[in-house]
Design an enzyme around this catalytic site. Structure first.
Site, PDB file in Angstrom:
ATOM      1  CD  GLN A 126      41.719  52.211  29.268  1.00 13.52           C
ATOM      2  OE1 GLN A 126      41.941  52.749  28.193  1.00 13.52           O
ATOM      3  NE2 GLN A 126      42.463  52.412  30.335  1.00 13.52           N
ATOM      4  CD  GLU A 127      39.010  46.771  32.315  1.00 19.54           C
ATOM      5  OE1 GLU A 127      40.086  46.447  32.864  1.00 19.54           O
ATOM      6  OE2 GLU A 127      38.084  47.312  32.931  1.00 19.54           O
ATOM      7  CB  SER A 128      42.948  42.830  28.410  1.00 22.43           C
ATOM      8  OG  SER A 128      42.036  42.660  27.325  1.00 22.43           O
ATOM      9  CE1 TYR A 168      38.472  50.539  32.565  1.00 18.64           C
ATOM     10  CE2 TYR A 168      36.319  51.515  32.968  1.00 18.64           C
ATOM     11  CZ  TYR A 168      37.091  50.436  32.563  1.00 18.64           C
ATOM     12  OH  TYR A 168      36.483  49.279  32.153  1.00 18.64           O
TER      13      TYR A 168
END
Length: 815
Positions: free
Chosen positions: A690-692, A797
């Site tokens: 999800q982040e990167s 998120y």
């Protein structure tokens, strides 16, 4: 034995791109099976037992000369790809320090090359030059000799030794011509520019433009070349570059900016006629861009004329509201009433409002309403009148205006929007009853519309939170029956919650079942499925099967590809077809990736993926290839296009293919660190994705960096907590730092919120203080917690990680 072992980035990149002979002009299959020996492959099934230790893993010390060289070099390769450059340098050097006869010549050669590459990555350019010089001199016939010149040239650039860099890049061009000539010439041009030799710089930039490279980097280079020619006073050559850009560029704002640069160049050169023609062309093709506004101003400054209506539109788009009104008033005074474009009154109304003249704004909107009742802008004018009242502080007046419009003109497209706005504004006034009633009217009159579904969900949640279960049940029932997709699932989920609270178990189960199938893979459907099965959110699996690339997995993927897409190509399907293997974009991207020029390589690979977006076999082969070299983000994109094109859910695709979209990249860092802290590694993989998207160099708009997107201030805080000395912000781009830091911070949030994963994730994204406030409002109810989150980004998120965790569970876990 595996067909090949798709290992994490640390080993694949090192062996496939850096330490094996270059792959130019051949398929991966011609290299044979890729077997990595750095560490044992994960066993087929791993039982996950959360350990009790909370210590961060201690880095392994460099091997002594007694360690087998093949083990040591694999460890060095791993350290290099995980960003532990210091360790890589030490290990490579330890191999080279062993007696000559104790080390296989091939391994010694790879260690010599790796030492130079690692020193350069670490930023120790002087050491890199020394190591690469030794490699160049001692191994002149090695296939990587040319690449060593390129790497040493980059090191010389880092040392500001421009002449040396030029010589090395020229040597590279002689040894490896036709591969990445454009990028080498560009570096030579940069060096000449730093030497104060602009003519030589332009000469090499021109050679770079004439050589092959991806479209986006080519356009950027043409801009640089055009600017250089302008500085040199050669307007015609600059225009040639701008026109070459305009021949292929598609983005309107970009095209307008380039066209303006060309027109301005002609104007500065004194070619008034040529400049005027180009300015007028910008107005015709790109009127509502900032470049269009600047072109118009240039025309006006030079005494040219611009049509009043066009001028008003251009000025409004640029935010010049005074000029908008001047131009449009001139237009209305010279145009017969029956011929006036109704958009004029819309623009005048908005411009008046921006300048604070609400009365004049409403008069303009009313003129549009009165004189143009069949215009598509009719409903917009009503909405604008309501908005003007709201901005003027008359909320009740705005509500009345919206409802008046909806009642008088229920068949106009914007009527549903008007009722939604009224319902929302009632809620801001604290008039819950009127808000709920208005949203219910909206749901009944416009069932299934986007605003209707949103309004019913808002109203249902408001009623639920106000302890009005009967009202909430009615609203959620209407949403469930009339909604679609995500909000239909949400309606059934909350309907099930209400039934469950009322001890109507059977009805609750039926509602959850409907929610679970309403939006497959979506948050509310997944949450309903968990409630239906009695599972707690983010429940860790009893076992995790990390294996995904055995012969059986690959054979299953081949068979699925053949059946799903009616393919007849010979096995194995994952090997690059000659058409792809010989594609210049793949060749350039592979070479650049091997030389650590990752940004340039990504541009080439992205263009290649887009070229094969309609080819299932091409996407499959590219996804495998990208994964092998460690370009996980592009592998994810290619695999996503492939799986979405098949029409199946990711976890229902063959595990080998699903793993390309949901990889366990950097597992050698993630799994042991997660187990040390007692946190589910699948949760960590979900968070990293999800982040990167597993891009270690990722940087967000908020300056968050690396795999787990840590902002510098948080990184400094974690470094202090862990006793990590000499921390620099750039360390966050190094996976061996970022992953332990990120897991530590996640675990800290889990501990603070007593194991509540939802709250910990919200804290990771939106800050622990905010998460604590949301938790104090919602209490332990995880569904209420999600709805209580006030940051749209953080709410999305948490939901997205819940969705991704479900996919990871479906691929690797067992309940």
């Amino acid at each position: 034995m595996n067909l090949f072992l798709l290992r994490a980035r640390r080993n694949i990149l090192a062996l496939a791109a850096l330490f094996l002979p270059p792959l130019m002009g051949c398929s991966l299959g011609e290299q044979g099976p890729l077997v990595v020996t750095a560490t044992p492959s994960p066993p087929p099934t791993v039982t996950y037992i959360p350990p009790t230790s909370t210590l961060i893993p201690t880095p392994t010390t460099p091997p002594t000369p007694t360690v087998a060289p093949f083990v040591a070099i694999a460890e060095a390769n791993a350290a290099l790809q995980n960003g532990d450059y210091e360790k890589a340098v030490k290990v490579y050097r330890s191999i080279l320090d062993q007696p000559v006869l104790a080390v296989d010549p091939g391994l010694r050669t790879s260690a010599a090359y790796g030492l130079g590459a690692a020193a350069k990555r670490e930023g120790k350019f002087q050491e890199a030059v020394a190591a690469l010089t030794d490699f160049i001199n001692n191994y002149p016939n090695d296939a990587r000799n040319g690449q060593a010149y390129f790497l040493r040239g980059d090191a010389y650039l880092g040392l500001n030794l421009w002449e040396n860099a030029i010589a090395d890049f020229k040597a590279y061009l002689l040894k490896r011509p036709g591969v990445i000539d454009s990028y080498a010439y560009e570096r030579i041009g940069d060096a000449y520019l730093n030497l104060g030799m602009p003519a030589k710089a332009l000469e090499n930039y021109d050679l770079a433009v004439q050589s092959s490279r991806g479209l986006v980097p080519l356009l950027i280079l043409r801009e640089r070349l055009a600017a250089g020619y302008l500085n040199a006073g050669d307007v015609n050559k600059a225009l040639a570059q701008y026109d070459a850009i305009l021949e292929v560029a598609e983005n309107e704002d970009y095209r307008a900016t380039i066209a303006l640069n060309a027109a301005d160049a002609l104007a500065r050169a004194g070619n008034a006629a040529g400049a005027a023609a180009r300015y007028q062309n910008i107005l015709a093709q790109h009127p509502e861009t900032l470049a269009g506004y600047r072109a118009m101003q240039s025309i006006l400054r030079r005494g040219g004329a611009v049509d009043s209506l066009l001028r008003g539109k251009i000025s409004f788009a640029a935010g010049d509201y005074g000029d908008t009104l001047t131009a449009l008033q001139n237009y209305t005074s010279t145009t017969p009433i029956g011929q006036i474009d109704p958009v004029v009154y819309m623009l005048m109304g908005r411009a008046y409002r921006e300048l604070g003249n609400t009365a004049a704004a409403n008069t303009s909107f009313q003129t549009l309403i009165t004189q143009y009742p069949t215009s598509p802008l009719f409903g917009e004018a009503w909405l604008e009148q309501g908005r003007s009242l709201l901005l003027g502080g008359d909320t009740v007046g705005a509500i009345n205006k919206y409802m008046e419009f909806a009642e008088k003109h229920p068949d106009v497209t914007q009527a549903a929007e008007a009722i939604w706005r009224a319902g929302y504004l009632y809620s801001t006034l604290g008039n819950m009853e009127q808000s709920l009633a208005t949203f219910e009217i909206l749901g009944s009159k416009y069932p299934g519309s986007e605003r209707s579904q949103d309004g019913l969900f808002r109203a249902g949640m408001a009623a639920y939170q106000a302890n009005m279960p009967a009202r909430a049940q009615r609203l959620f029932s209407l949403l469930a029956v009339t909604g679609t997709g995500e909000l239909k699932a949400a309606g059934y989920l909350w309907l099930g919650r209400l039934y469950q609270q009322n001890n109507e178990t059977q009805l609750a189960q039926e509602a959850y079942a409907e929610a679970a199938k309403a939006d497959p893979g979506g948050y509310y459907s997944l949450r309903a499925a968990d409630l239906l099965a009695g599972r707690t959110p983010f429940a860790s699996p009893a076992t995790i099967d990390w294996a995904y690339n055995t012969d059986l997995h690959v054979a299953e993927a081949d068979e699925w590809m053949r059946t799903t897409f009616k393919l007849t190509a010979p096995s194995p399907l994952w090997e690059l077809a000659p058409q792809i293997a010989n594609d210049p974009r793949l060749i350039r991207g592979t070479e650049l990736w091997a030389l650590s020029a990752y940004n340039d390589a990504e541009g080439e690979f992205t263009a290649l993926t887009e070229a094969y977006e309609n080819s299932p076999l091409g996407l499959y082969q590219l996804a495998v290839y990208y994964s092998r070299i460690g370009h996980f983000r592009e592998a994810i994109f290619a695999a996503a296009a492939l799986i979405d094109g098949s029409g199946v859910q990711t976890e229902k695709a063959p595990k080998f293919i699903a793993s390309l979209r949901y990889p366990i990249a950097f597992y050698d860092l993630v799994i042991p660190t997660a187990q040390r802290y007692g946190v589910d590694p699948l949760l960590v993989f979900s968070l990293i994705r999800q982040e990167s998207l597993f891009e270690y160099a990722a940087t967000s708009s908020a300056a968050a960096k690396g795999l787990m997107q840590i902002i510098p201030s948080t990184g400094a805080y974690i470094a202090t907590k862990l006793g990590y000395t000499n921390f620099q912000t750039s360390d966050l781009y190094r996976p061996f730092v970022n992953v332990p830091f990120g897991i530590y911070y996640l675990v800290e949030q889990l501990q603070y919120f007593e194991g509540k994963v939802y709250a910990a994730l919200a804290a990771y994204n939106g800050g622990p203080g905010n998460s604590a406030e949301w938790l104090s409002i919602s209490g332990p109810d995880v569904d209420m917690f999600v709805q209580t989150i006030t940051f749209d980004e953080t709410r999305a998120y948490v939901r997205r990680i819940y969705e991704q965790y479900a996919v990871y569970m479906g691929i690797y876990g067992a309940r």
